[in-house]
Design a protein around this motif. Structure first.
Motif, PDB file in Angstrom:
ATOM      1  N   ILE A  80      74.068  35.052  71.736  1.00 19.87           N
ATOM      2  CA  ILE A  80      72.927  34.275  71.237  1.00 19.87           C
ATOM      3  C   ILE A  80      72.125  33.764  72.428  1.00 19.87           C
ATOM      4  N   ARG A  81      70.843  34.176  72.459  1.00 17.72           N
ATOM      5  CA  ARG A  81      69.970  33.808  73.578  1.00 17.72           C
ATOM      6  C   ARG A  81      69.091  32.621  73.198  1.00 17.72           C
ATOM      7  N   ALA A  82      68.704  31.883  74.212  1.00 21.85           N
ATOM      8  CA  ALA A  82      67.838  30.720  73.984  1.00 21.85           C
ATOM      9  C   ALA A  82      66.417  31.193  73.716  1.00 21.85           C
ATOM     10  N   PRO A  83      65.833  30.850  72.562  1.00 18.26           N
ATOM     11  CA  PRO A  83      64.472  31.300  72.249  1.00 18.26           C
ATOM     12  C   PRO A  83      63.412  30.569  73.071  1.00 18.26           C
ATOM     13  N   TRP A  84      63.767  29.461  73.648  1.00 22.31           N
ATOM     14  CA  TRP A  84      62.854  28.733  74.531  1.00 22.31           C
ATOM     15  C   TRP A  84      63.713  27.924  75.493  1.00 22.31           C
ATOM     16  N   PRO A  85      63.072  27.394  76.564  1.00 22.42           N
ATOM     17  CA  PRO A  85      63.897  26.640  77.523  1.00 22.42           C
ATOM     18  C   PRO A  85      64.316  25.285  76.951  1.00 22.42           C
ATOM     19  N   ASP A 138      68.282  22.579  81.721  1.00 20.25           N
ATOM     20  CA  ASP A 138      69.565  22.642  81.026  1.00 20.25           C
ATOM     21  C   ASP A 138      69.870  24.106  80.701  1.00 20.25           C
ATOM     22  N   ILE A 139      68.986  24.744  79.961  1.00 21.30           N
ATOM     23  CA  ILE A 139      69.164  26.149  79.581  1.00 21.30           C
ATOM     24  C   ILE A 139      67.833  26.873  79.767  1.00 21.30           C
ATOM     25  N   ALA A 140      67.878  28.007  80.436  1.00 19.76           N
ATOM     26  CA  ALA A 140      66.643  28.763  80.688  1.00 19.76           C
ATOM     27  C   ALA A 140      66.274  29.573  79.450  1.00 19.76           C
ATOM     28  N   GLU A 141      64.997  29.852  79.308  1.00 23.13           N
ATOM     29  CA  GLU A 141      64.547  30.692  78.204  1.00 23.13           C
ATOM     30  C   GLU A 141      65.234  32.055  78.306  1.00 23.13           C
ATOM     31  N   ASP A 142      65.708  32.576  77.187  1.00 30.68           N
ATOM     32  CA  ASP A 142      66.335  33.889  77.093  1.00 30.68           C
ATOM     33  C   ASP A 142      67.743  33.974  77.701  1.00 30.68           C
ATOM     34  N   GLU A 143      68.247  32.869  78.198  1.00 29.39           N
ATOM     35  CA  GLU A 143      69.625  32.861  78.727  1.00 29.39           C
ATOM     36  C   GLU A 143      70.609  33.060  77.556  1.00 29.39           C
ATOM     37  N   VAL A 144      71.724  33.807  77.818  1.00 27.51           N
ATOM     38  CA  VAL A 144      72.780  33.897  76.797  1.00 27.51           C
ATOM     39  C   VAL A 144      73.505  32.553  76.786  1.00 27.51           C
ATOM     40  N   MET A 145      73.294  31.785  75.743  1.00 30.94           N
ATOM     41  CA  MET A 145      73.885  30.441  75.733  1.00 30.94           C
ATOM     42  C   MET A 145      75.223  30.416  75.002  1.00 30.94           C
ATOM     43  N   ILE A 146      75.436  31.369  74.098  1.00 34.66           N
ATOM     44  CA  ILE A 146      76.739  31.493  73.430  1.00 34.66           C
ATOM     45  C   ILE A 146      77.052  32.990  73.360  1.00 34.66           C
ATOM     46  N   SER A 147      78.198  33.386  73.909  1.00 33.91           N
ATOM     47  CA  SER A 147      78.459  34.831  73.966  1.00 33.91           C
ATOM     48  C   SER A 147      79.393  35.259  72.831  1.00 33.91           C
ATOM     49  N   THR A 148      79.309  36.542  72.514  1.00 34.62           N
ATOM     50  CA  THR A 148      80.156  37.127  71.462  1.00 34.62           C
ATOM     51  C   THR A 148      81.615  36.733  71.681  1.00 34.62           C
ATOM     52  N   GLY A 149      82.274  36.322  70.616  1.00 36.09           N
ATOM     53  CA  GLY A 149      83.691  35.973  70.734  1.00 36.09           C
ATOM     54  C   GLY A 149      83.936  34.490  70.944  1.00 36.09           C
ATOM     55  N   THR A 150      82.859  33.715  71.108  1.00 35.29           N
ATOM     56  CA  THR A 150      83.041  32.272  71.282  1.00 35.29           C
ATOM     57  C   THR A 150      83.435  31.626  69.957  1.00 35.29           C
ATOM     58  N   VAL A 151      84.434  30.761  70.025  1.00 39.17           N
ATOM     59  CA  VAL A 151      84.824  29.988  68.833  1.00 39.17           C
ATOM     60  C   VAL A 151      83.944  28.738  68.809  1.00 39.17           C
TER      61      VAL A 151
END
Ligand code: AMP
Ligand code: MG
Length: 399
Positions: A38-43, A137-150
């Motif tokens: 899941i990528r950040a849609p904005w910063p 905190d989080i850059a735009e388009d950064e993967v903020m939650i990766s597959t497999g995260t609980v």
């Protein structure tokens, strides 16, 4: 076809994969496993904003004890557009409000004296003070939650702050559970002489639930072809089928026969472990089928060591094995089986580290040892004895 413990577990894990995904609403997401990056849609933050209630200033104006004219106010929720900090002035600002043009620092209100429209700066001010910068905190388009995260409450907060009402998560496996045996009666019934109450369905369902999958109780199949064939056909509609009993050498091997007739391809039917040795594993298409021994302790340990990792993998988890920890033995442990031995132990946390000792009689017929245990010690086939004061591998059951 007797497999070593590691070979059996690897074979199982190689043959199961995460299920498909389903979108789930934010409020139902806790504990679920994310099925895509899941990528950040904005910063985040979305704009430069104030970290404190105070004044937006120009650093160049803020020599100690400088007095600035207060001109403008940006409360939280205001856009601040059209407001800028002119030389010699300060704009009153609230926490979270966008930093106005011309401002290069925020002075918290507690570092000022306010007198009507005049504010006195009492402490040195540096560029960037108390500003939360866009994207820091989080850059735009950064993967903020990766597959497999609980997903935990923290990830839910993150998703909510990006206005995601739902995300795709792995489907939870539906696990059919079938007890087999002519001697069994359902819990709640009064057993006649020689009858045994089916306790495995309950413990297996609990273990399935505990790891986040959904149990489907099929009840009891009798030790005859018709009854087994009917229940097994039902069970093969679920994502996973677990049977207990009817697979030890004393039996007519009916469970295995009927599974094969139902099109289940047998991958192994014995593992060099104790307890849990007569555990079989097969596949129908992609659907795993586990046949556990009937003895309650053996079925629980077989589930723990061979089935649980598979269910976690199917549910999308990255960590599927309980971590192995070292504990120091308070009394020796033996393994004369020539197999991988799982011993029910009590592990105690002390200042010197973890200490372990047997939880009692290790006979597989003894349920109370399982009740006392809070960990399983694993001795390999080669570890015939571990002495007092030596280290043993343990898996903590409820860390
Ligand atoms: P089996 O594997 O059929 O030889 O069963 C081994 C032992 O486990 C026997 O003493 C059975 O009565 C007992 N057993 C089998 N199934 C269950 C069950 N569902 N709940 C409790 N005990 C069981
Ligand atoms: Mg039986």
């Amino acid at each position: 076809m007797t497999e070593s413990f590691t070979a059996a577990r690897n074979m199982i894990l190689e043959n199961v994969s995460p299920l498909d995904s389903e979108p789930v609403d934010l409020l139902q997401l806790v504990g679920r496993v994310v099925a895509e990056d899941i990528r950040a849609p904005w910063p985040l933050p979305r704009w430069d904003n104030s970290e404190m209630d105070g004044f937006a200033v120009r650093v160049a104006d803020c020599q100690p004890l400088a007095q600035l004219q207060v001109d403008g106010y940006i409360p939280a929720g205001a856009s601040g557009s059209g407001i800028s900090v002119q030389p010699g002035t300060a704009v009153r600002i609230m926490t979270g409000a966008p930093v106005p043009a011309g401002c290069d620092a925020i002075v918290p209100i507690e570092n000022t004296d306010v007198d009507g429209d005049l504010v006195t700066i009492k402490q040195a001010v540096r560029s960037g003070d108390y500003i939360r910068f866009r994207g820091s905190d989080i850059a735009e388009d950064e993967v903020m939650i990766s597959t497999g995260t609980v997903l935990r409450p923290a990830e839910i907060n993150l998703l909510a702050s990006f206005s995601r009402p739902a995300v795709p998560v792995f489907r939870r496996p539906q696990v059919a559970i079938l007890s087999t045996g002519d001697e069994l009666v359902a819990p709640g019934e009064t057993p006649a002489a020689g009858q045994i109450i089916d306790s495995n369905s309950g413990s297996l369902a609990a273990a399935v639930k505990e790891l986040g999958a959904t149990p489907l109780l099929l009840g009891i199949a009798r030790d005859n072809r018709e009854s087994l064939a009917e229940k097994i056909a039902q069970g093969l509609k679920a994502d996973v089928l677990i049977t207990s009993a009817g697979v030890s050498t004393g039996d007519r091997d009916l469970v295995r026969e009927i599974l094969e007739e139902a099109g289940v391809q047998r991958l192994f039917w014995k593992v060099a472990i104790k307890p849990g040795g007569p555990t079989a594993f097969g596949l129908k298409g992609k659907r795993p089928i586990f046949s556990l021994p009937g003895n309650p302790v053996s079925s629980m340990i077989g589930f723990e060591e061979l089935v649980r990792p598979a269910l976690l993998k199917m549910a999308g988890h990255r960590e599927v094995l309980r971590p192995l920890t070292k504990a120091i033995l308070k009394a020796p442990l033996e393994n004369e089986t020539g197999k991988t031995r799982f011993l029910r132990v009590v592990v105690e946390k002390t200042a010197e580290g973890l200490l372990a000792e047997s939880a009692g009689d290790q006979n597989t017929g003894i349920l109370s040892t399982m009740i006392r245990a809070n960990a399983i010690a694993i001795l390999s086939a080669e570890q015939t004895e571990i002495l007092e004061g030596e280290e043993v591998d343990v898996q903590l059951l409820n860390p």
